[in-house]
Design an enzyme around this catalytic site. Structure first.
Site, PDB file in Angstrom:
ATOM      1  N   THR A  44       0.858  -1.194   0.000  1.00 65.54           N
ATOM      2  CA  THR A  44       0.000   0.000   0.000  1.00 65.54           C
ATOM      3  C   THR A  44       0.884   1.231   0.000  1.00 65.54           C
ATOM      4  OG1 THR A  44      -0.100  -0.037   2.424  1.00 65.54           O
ATOM      5  CG2 THR A  44      -1.948  -1.055   1.227  1.00 65.54           C
ATOM      6  N   ASN A  46       1.543   4.701   1.033  1.00 65.90           N
ATOM      7  CA  ASN A  46       1.023   5.599   2.070  1.00 65.90           C
ATOM      8  C   ASN A  46       1.320   7.042   1.683  1.00 65.90           C
ATOM      9  OD1 ASN A  46       1.254   2.938   3.131  1.00 65.90           O
ATOM     10  ND2 ASN A  46       1.292   3.719   5.219  1.00 65.90           N
ATOM     11  N   GLU A 132      -3.723   4.726   2.965  1.00 67.45           N
ATOM     12  CA  GLU A 132      -2.940   3.681   2.300  1.00 67.45           C
ATOM     13  C   GLU A 132      -3.635   3.224   1.046  1.00 67.45           C
ATOM     14  OE1 GLU A 132      -2.237   0.447   4.829  1.00 67.45           O
ATOM     15  OE2 GLU A 132      -2.076   1.701   6.591  1.00 67.45           O
TER      16      GLU A 132
HETATM   17  C1  LIG Z   1      -8.429  -2.002   0.738  1.00 71.24           C
HETATM   18  C2  LIG Z   1      -7.865  -2.061   2.120  1.00 71.24           C
HETATM   19  C3  LIG Z   1      -8.686  -2.380   3.186  1.00 71.24           C
HETATM   20  C4  LIG Z   1      -8.166  -2.451   4.484  1.00 71.24           C
HETATM   21  N1  LIG Z   1      -9.004  -2.759   5.520  1.00 71.24           N
HETATM   22  C5  LIG Z   1      -8.500  -2.859   6.778  1.00 71.24           C
HETATM   23  C6  LIG Z   1      -9.339  -3.191   7.887  1.00 71.24           C
HETATM   24  O1  LIG Z   1     -10.554  -3.371   7.738  1.00 71.24           O
HETATM   25  N2  LIG Z   1      -8.782  -3.283   9.118  1.00 71.24           N
HETATM   26  C7  LIG Z   1      -7.439  -3.082   9.326  1.00 71.24           C
HETATM   27  O2  LIG Z   1      -6.993  -3.199  10.449  1.00 71.24           O
HETATM   28  N3  LIG Z   1      -6.618  -2.738   8.306  1.00 71.24           N
HETATM   29  C8  LIG Z   1      -7.118  -2.626   7.042  1.00 71.24           C
HETATM   30  N4  LIG Z   1      -6.295  -2.288   6.000  1.00 71.24           N
HETATM   31  C9  LIG Z   1      -4.935  -1.846   6.292  1.00 71.24           C
HETATM   32  C10 LIG Z   1      -3.917  -2.944   6.345  1.00 71.24           C
HETATM   33  O3  LIG Z   1      -3.903  -3.522   7.611  1.00 71.24           O
HETATM   34  C11 LIG Z   1      -2.630  -2.189   6.035  1.00 71.24           C
HETATM   35  O4  LIG Z   1      -2.590  -1.982   4.653  1.00 71.24           O
HETATM   36  C12 LIG Z   1      -1.399  -2.820   6.542  1.00 71.24           C
HETATM   37  O5  LIG Z   1      -1.370  -2.715   7.940  1.00 71.24           O
HETATM   38  C13 LIG Z   1      -0.134  -2.236   5.945  1.00 71.24           C
HETATM   39  O6  LIG Z   1       0.261  -1.046   6.542  1.00 71.24           O
HETATM   40  P1  LIG Z   1       1.611  -0.297   6.161  1.00 71.24           P
HETATM   41  O7  LIG Z   1       1.397   0.424   4.864  1.00 71.24           O
HETATM   42  O8  LIG Z   1       1.840   0.676   7.275  1.00 71.24           O
HETATM   43  O9  LIG Z   1       2.703  -1.307   6.043  1.00 71.24           O
HETATM   44  C14 LIG Z   1      -6.790  -2.205   4.694  1.00 71.24           C
HETATM   45  C15 LIG Z   1      -5.958  -1.882   3.607  1.00 71.24           C
HETATM   46  C16 LIG Z   1      -6.477  -1.811   2.331  1.00 71.24           C
HETATM   47  C17 LIG Z   1      -5.571  -1.462   1.188  1.00 71.24           C
HETATM   48  N1  LIG Z   2       0.236  -2.163  -6.283  1.00 69.10           N
HETATM   49  C1  LIG Z   2       0.859  -1.340  -5.451  1.00 69.10           C
HETATM   50  N2  LIG Z   2       0.155  -0.382  -4.791  1.00 69.10           N
HETATM   51  C2  LIG Z   2       0.788   0.465  -3.942  1.00 69.10           C
HETATM   52  N3  LIG Z   2       2.110   0.439  -3.687  1.00 69.10           N
HETATM   53  C3  LIG Z   2       2.867  -0.477  -4.318  1.00 69.10           C
HETATM   54  C4  LIG Z   2       2.266  -1.401  -5.226  1.00 69.10           C
HETATM   55  N4  LIG Z   2       3.247  -2.205  -5.712  1.00 69.10           N
HETATM   56  C5  LIG Z   2       4.389  -1.806  -5.140  1.00 69.10           C
HETATM   57  N5  LIG Z   2       4.196  -0.758  -4.305  1.00 69.10           N
HETATM   58  C6  LIG Z   2       5.291  -0.130  -3.519  1.00 69.10           C
HETATM   59  O1  LIG Z   2       5.230  -0.717  -2.222  1.00 69.10           O
HETATM   60  C7  LIG Z   2       5.273   0.308  -1.226  1.00 69.10           C
HETATM   61  C8  LIG Z   2       4.412  -0.037  -0.031  1.00 69.10           C
HETATM   62  O2  LIG Z   2       4.687  -1.268   0.562  1.00 69.10           O
HETATM   63  P1  LIG Z   2       4.278  -1.488   2.080  1.00 69.10           P
HETATM   64  O3  LIG Z   2       4.696  -2.893   2.383  1.00 69.10           O
HETATM   65  O4  LIG Z   2       2.859  -1.102   2.295  1.00 69.10           O
HETATM   66  O5  LIG Z   2       5.261  -0.536   2.821  1.00 69.10           O
HETATM   67  P2  LIG Z   2       5.000   0.744   3.747  1.00 69.10           P
HETATM   68  O6  LIG Z   2       4.643   0.201   5.089  1.00 69.10           O
HETATM   69  O7  LIG Z   2       6.279   1.510   3.737  1.00 69.10           O
HETATM   70  O8  LIG Z   2       3.856   1.520   3.152  1.00 69.10           O
HETATM   71  C9  LIG Z   2       4.712   1.541  -1.901  1.00 69.10           C
HETATM   72  O9  LIG Z   2       5.187   2.720  -1.276  1.00 69.10           O
HETATM   73  C10 LIG Z   2       5.207   1.384  -3.328  1.00 69.10           C
HETATM   74  O10 LIG Z   2       6.506   1.931  -3.449  1.00 69.10           O
HETATM   75 MG   LIG Z   3       1.877   0.809   2.956  1.00 72.31          MG
END
Ligand SMILES: Cc1cc2nc3c(=O)[nH]c(=O)nc-3n(C[C@H](O)[C@H](O)[C@H](O)COP(=O)(O)O)c2cc1C
Ligand SMILES: Nc1ncnc2c1ncn2[C@@H]1O[C@H](COP(=O)(O)OP(=O)(O)O)[C@@H](O)[C@H]1O
Ligand SMILES: [Mg+2]
Length: 254
Positions: A44, A46, A132
């Site tokens: 995701t 961010n 995210e």
């Molecule tokens: C479409 C989508 C739906 C999500 N729904 C939830 C949810 O219902 N509950 C939750 O705790 N996290 C939810 N998440 C967040 C994930 O837990 C989160 O992407 C993950 O913790 C990664 O975080 P990071 O970018 O800090 O690594 C969702 C993420 C996405 C992309």
């Molecule tokens: N389909 C995708 N959607 C969003 N980010 C992606 C995707 N594919 C690769 N990435 C890369 O992965 C990174 C996010 O990975 P993630 O594990 O969520 O790390 P973080 O906790 O730092 O957000 C994004 O910042 C981007 O550089």
């Molecule tokens: Mg992320």
């Protein structure tokens, strides 16, 4: 905790984004907690949540929309269905020697479908709000998150292994610090806590499919790549929103 109820396949009115949508959010892609790819297999992107200050009553939850990334840093080639990053230092050097660059000279941003979460990730109990965004392949490409029909599950073939295949999600080359523009077009559901990580991943897989089906409707497809071509629903406002979505200032090169 997630209620034990079936999921609706489409979210939001068929007539198109209803107020407060479309919401414009923009920012550089920043580091999150590093869980998306590593723990969930769902990267995701961010971005800082500051832009949400203009929408104080917007609830936490899962939304769908469209995104574009600064094409001087990240190129998604629709024809080849491939993406690559651009090194800004190299680009600058090439421009100084007056060489033509294949990737960024006059490059136009590609619009892609997206699903996103806004909130505190109750499964992880975050104390700061995050935005995210999971970017998906164009709607014309096969969906990596489509449900696997019973019997087609590789791990279940020819043996008694009860393990189900883990869904796969779109993985692009990393684009940290690249400017990302997002138009949020509709709301899908609240954020939940889950009994397991697998249950969270499965709900996010369904979110991807709900987002894709929702965006296929004509009044939403106009926001996507090529979507304006023949639609009577392509109003002046849609044109303006798409212009904003694909506009990146030269300063984002720095
Ligand atoms: C479409 C989508 C739906 C999500 N729904 C939830 C949810 O219902 N509950 C939750 O705790 N996290 C939810 N998440 C967040 C994930 O837990 C989160 O992407 C993950 O913790 C990664 O975080 P990071 O970018 O800090 O690594 C969702 C993420 C996405 C992309
Ligand atoms: N389909 C995708 N959607 C969003 N980010 C992606 C995707 N594919 C690769 N990435 C890369 O992965 C990174 C996010 O990975 P993630 O594990 O969520 O790390 P973080 O906790 O730092 O957000 C994004 O910042 C981007 O550089
Ligand atoms: Mg992320």
């Amino acid at each position: 905790m997630r209620p034990d109820t079936p999921r609706a396949p489409i979210a939001g009115p068929d007539t198109g984004p209803a107020s407060p949508f479309p919401i414009r959010l923009s920012g550089p892609v920043i580091k999150g907690f590093g869980r998306g790819s590593k723990e969930l297999g769902i990267p995701t992107a961010n971005i800082p949540p500051d832009g949400l200050d203009a929408y104080p009553s917007l609830e936490s939850g899962v939304y769908y929309g469209v995104v574009a990334l600064d094409p001087t840093r990240f190129v998604y080639d629709l024809a080849a269905e491939k993406a690559h990053t651009v090194d800004p230092a190299k680009e600058e050097a090439e421009q100084q020697t007056q060489q033509q660059s294949d990737s960024s000279a006059g490059a136009v941003a590609t619009i892609l479908p997206a699903v996103l979460s806004i909130g505190y990730n109750p499964f992880y109990k975050n104390t700061v709000r995050s935005v995210e965004i999971h970017i998906m392949p164009p709607l014309s490409s096969p969906s990596p998150t489509a449900a696997v029909p019973p019997g087609d599950d590789d791990n279940n073939n020819n043996n008694n292994n009860k393990q189900h295949r883990r869904p796969s999600f779109c993985k692009l080359p990393d684009f940290y610090s690249t400017q990302l523009n997002l138009l949020i077009l509709g709301y899908i559901r609240p954020e939940y806590d889950y009994v397991s990580l697998e249950a969270l991943v499965e709900d996010i897989r369904v979110d991807c499919e709900v987002a894709r089906q929702s965006l296929r409707r004509e009044a939403y497809a106009v926001y996507l790549e090529g979507g304006l071509a023949s639609s009577a629903l392509a109003t002046g406002e849609v044109v303006q929103d798409k212009r904003w979505l694909t506009a990146f200032s030269a300063t984002s090169l720095l």
